[in-house]
Design a protein around this motif. Sequence first.
Motif, short mmCIF file in Angstrom:
data_model
loop_
_atom_site.label_atom_id
_atom_site.label_comp_id
_atom_site.label_asym_id
_atom_site.label_seq_id
_atom_site.Cartn_x
_atom_site.Cartn_y
_atom_site.Cartn_z
N UNK A 156 0.81 -1.22 0.00
CA UNK A 156 0.00 0.00 0.00
C UNK A 156 0.85 1.26 0.00
N UNK A 157 2.01 1.23 0.66
CA UNK A 157 2.88 2.41 0.73
C UNK A 157 3.73 2.52 -0.53
N UNK A 158 4.30 1.42 -0.98
CA UNK A 158 5.13 1.45 -2.19
C UNK A 158 4.28 1.69 -3.44
N UNK A 159 3.05 1.19 -3.42
CA UNK A 159 2.16 1.31 -4.57
C UNK A 159 2.23 0.12 -5.51
N UNK A 160 3.20 -0.76 -5.27
CA UNK A 160 3.40 -1.96 -6.10
C UNK A 160 4.47 -2.81 -5.41
N UNK A 161 4.80 -3.93 -6.02
CA UNK A 161 5.91 -4.72 -5.50
C UNK A 161 7.21 -3.93 -5.59
N UNK A 162 8.20 -4.33 -4.82
CA UNK A 162 9.45 -3.56 -4.78
C UNK A 162 10.63 -4.50 -4.59
N UNK A 163 11.80 -4.04 -5.03
CA UNK A 163 13.02 -4.82 -4.78
C UNK A 163 13.74 -4.34 -3.53
N UNK A 164 13.60 -3.05 -3.19
CA UNK A 164 14.37 -2.52 -2.04
C UNK A 164 13.49 -1.93 -0.94
N UNK A 165 12.19 -1.77 -1.17
CA UNK A 165 11.26 -1.27 -0.14
C UNK A 165 11.71 0.07 0.45
N UNK A 166 12.28 0.91 -0.41
CA UNK A 166 12.88 2.16 0.08
C UNK A 166 11.83 3.14 0.59
N UNK A 167 10.63 3.13 0.01
CA UNK A 167 9.63 4.13 0.43
C UNK A 167 9.08 3.78 1.82
N UNK A 168 8.71 2.51 2.02
CA UNK A 168 8.17 2.15 3.34
C UNK A 168 9.28 2.16 4.40
N UNK A 169 10.50 1.82 4.01
CA UNK A 169 11.59 1.89 4.99
C UNK A 169 11.92 3.34 5.33
N UNK A 170 11.81 4.23 4.38
CA UNK A 170 11.96 5.66 4.67
C UNK A 170 10.94 6.08 5.72
N UNK A 171 9.69 5.67 5.52
CA UNK A 171 8.63 5.99 6.49
C UNK A 171 8.93 5.34 7.84
N UNK A 172 9.36 4.08 7.81
CA UNK A 172 9.62 3.35 9.05
C UNK A 172 10.75 3.97 9.86
N UNK A 173 11.77 4.44 9.16
CA UNK A 173 12.98 4.88 9.85
C UNK A 173 13.03 6.38 10.09
N UNK A 174 12.19 7.16 9.38
CA UNK A 174 12.24 8.62 9.58
C UNK A 174 11.02 9.16 10.30
N UNK A 175 9.84 8.55 10.08
CA UNK A 175 8.62 9.03 10.74
C UNK A 175 7.69 7.84 10.99
N UNK A 176 8.06 6.99 11.95
CA UNK A 176 7.33 5.73 12.10
C UNK A 176 5.92 5.86 12.69
N UNK A 177 5.57 7.02 13.24
CA UNK A 177 4.27 7.15 13.92
C UNK A 177 3.11 6.81 13.00
N UNK A 178 3.12 7.39 11.79
CA UNK A 178 2.04 7.14 10.83
C UNK A 178 2.02 5.66 10.44
N UNK A 179 3.18 5.09 10.22
CA UNK A 179 3.26 3.69 9.80
C UNK A 179 2.72 2.76 10.89
N UNK A 180 3.07 3.03 12.14
CA UNK A 180 2.56 2.18 13.22
C UNK A 180 1.03 2.24 13.30
N UNK A 181 0.47 3.41 13.11
CA UNK A 181 -1.00 3.52 13.12
C UNK A 181 -1.60 2.73 11.96
N UNK A 182 -0.95 2.84 10.81
CA UNK A 182 -1.42 2.10 9.62
C UNK A 182 -1.34 0.60 9.85
N UNK A 183 -0.22 0.12 10.38
CA UNK A 183 -0.04 -1.31 10.64
C UNK A 183 -1.09 -1.83 11.62
N UNK A 184 -1.40 -1.05 12.63
CA UNK A 184 -2.40 -1.48 13.62
C UNK A 184 -3.79 -1.56 13.01
N UNK A 185 -4.12 -0.59 12.14
CA UNK A 185 -5.42 -0.63 11.46
C UNK A 185 -5.51 -1.85 10.54
#
Length: 354
Positions: A156-185
Amino acid sequence: MTGSNQVPYLLRAARGEVLDRPPVWMMRQAGRYMKAYRDLRDKYPSFRERSEIPEVAIEVSLQPWRAFQPDGVILFSDIVTPLPGMGIDMDIAEGKGPIIADPIRTQAQVDALRPLEPEESLPFIKPILQTLRQEVGNQSTVLGFVGAPWTLAAYAVEGKGSKDYSIIKNMAFSDPTVLHQFLSKIADSIATYVRYQIDCGAQVVQLFDSWAGQLSPKDYDTFALPYQQQVVRQVRETHPDTPLILLVSGSAGVLERMGKSGVDIVTVDWSVDMADARKRLGPDMKVQGNLDPGVLFGSKAFIRDRILDTIQKAGNRGHILNLGHGVLPNTPEENVAYFFETAKQADQLLATCA
């Protein structure tokens, strides 16, 4: 269909019974390697048609059952199937996988998501699962199919399959608050979806956290494991006796962590020797796997030896024989047939070798 009341073989293994041979099924057993599937794909070119029109999905799910009589028949579906019901539009492009039109990147998008109501947004699931149960009776176990939170979030974050997951890892490592809420939902909605599948007839449910193996062990503990546990915990509250299986691709580095998810069965891929996996997971954890799908391109003698090696190392309790991942598209159907035949004769073959 059988009228007998016996407990299906795979369900007995999932409950930890000692058995003469392991039950056997194959991930992606309904699909591209079968001519019957390719013929159907020509008629229904959209994956969503094939998986969301009940009579088509039932036919696809049953093709390998009719051909090979596996001990497990799995719902033909996709990881991303529940996303539209949460308010995330998607399509599945042939040969490319899921495409998310408006990837989830902001707090506002997460706030706008709605809880999954499977009865409304996934009306095709009930007739598919109910019919599969009727068709196979107690001769096989009907498995449900869901994606796990990290993997669904990655799509959902990358928009498609990925080889390096750079977009979701950017979110995870720079601003994880939004991602944690998303994961819980997502975890709440997936738990609802698992429970719904069980109510519709699934006897075992497999959670695919396919991309969690892309995380370091430390990050797995932060972004994957807690949300796997959230799903399992909620399912256990209402359906404590339904066995749950967890698959993570490339899981060698997180195998022990998979065991902490609360599931009953851990799928082991071919990067880990089955004897080592048994030691690492401990005597109480049941296992599934772990043949390299490429083995099915080998000779019959080679396929047989690899099957027997895995079965011997796994032991006669709490093992479901499977590939370590999905069957590959160009696999010869006769080798798939031989895989199932050999697995079902494993007790006699091992006695001969002894």
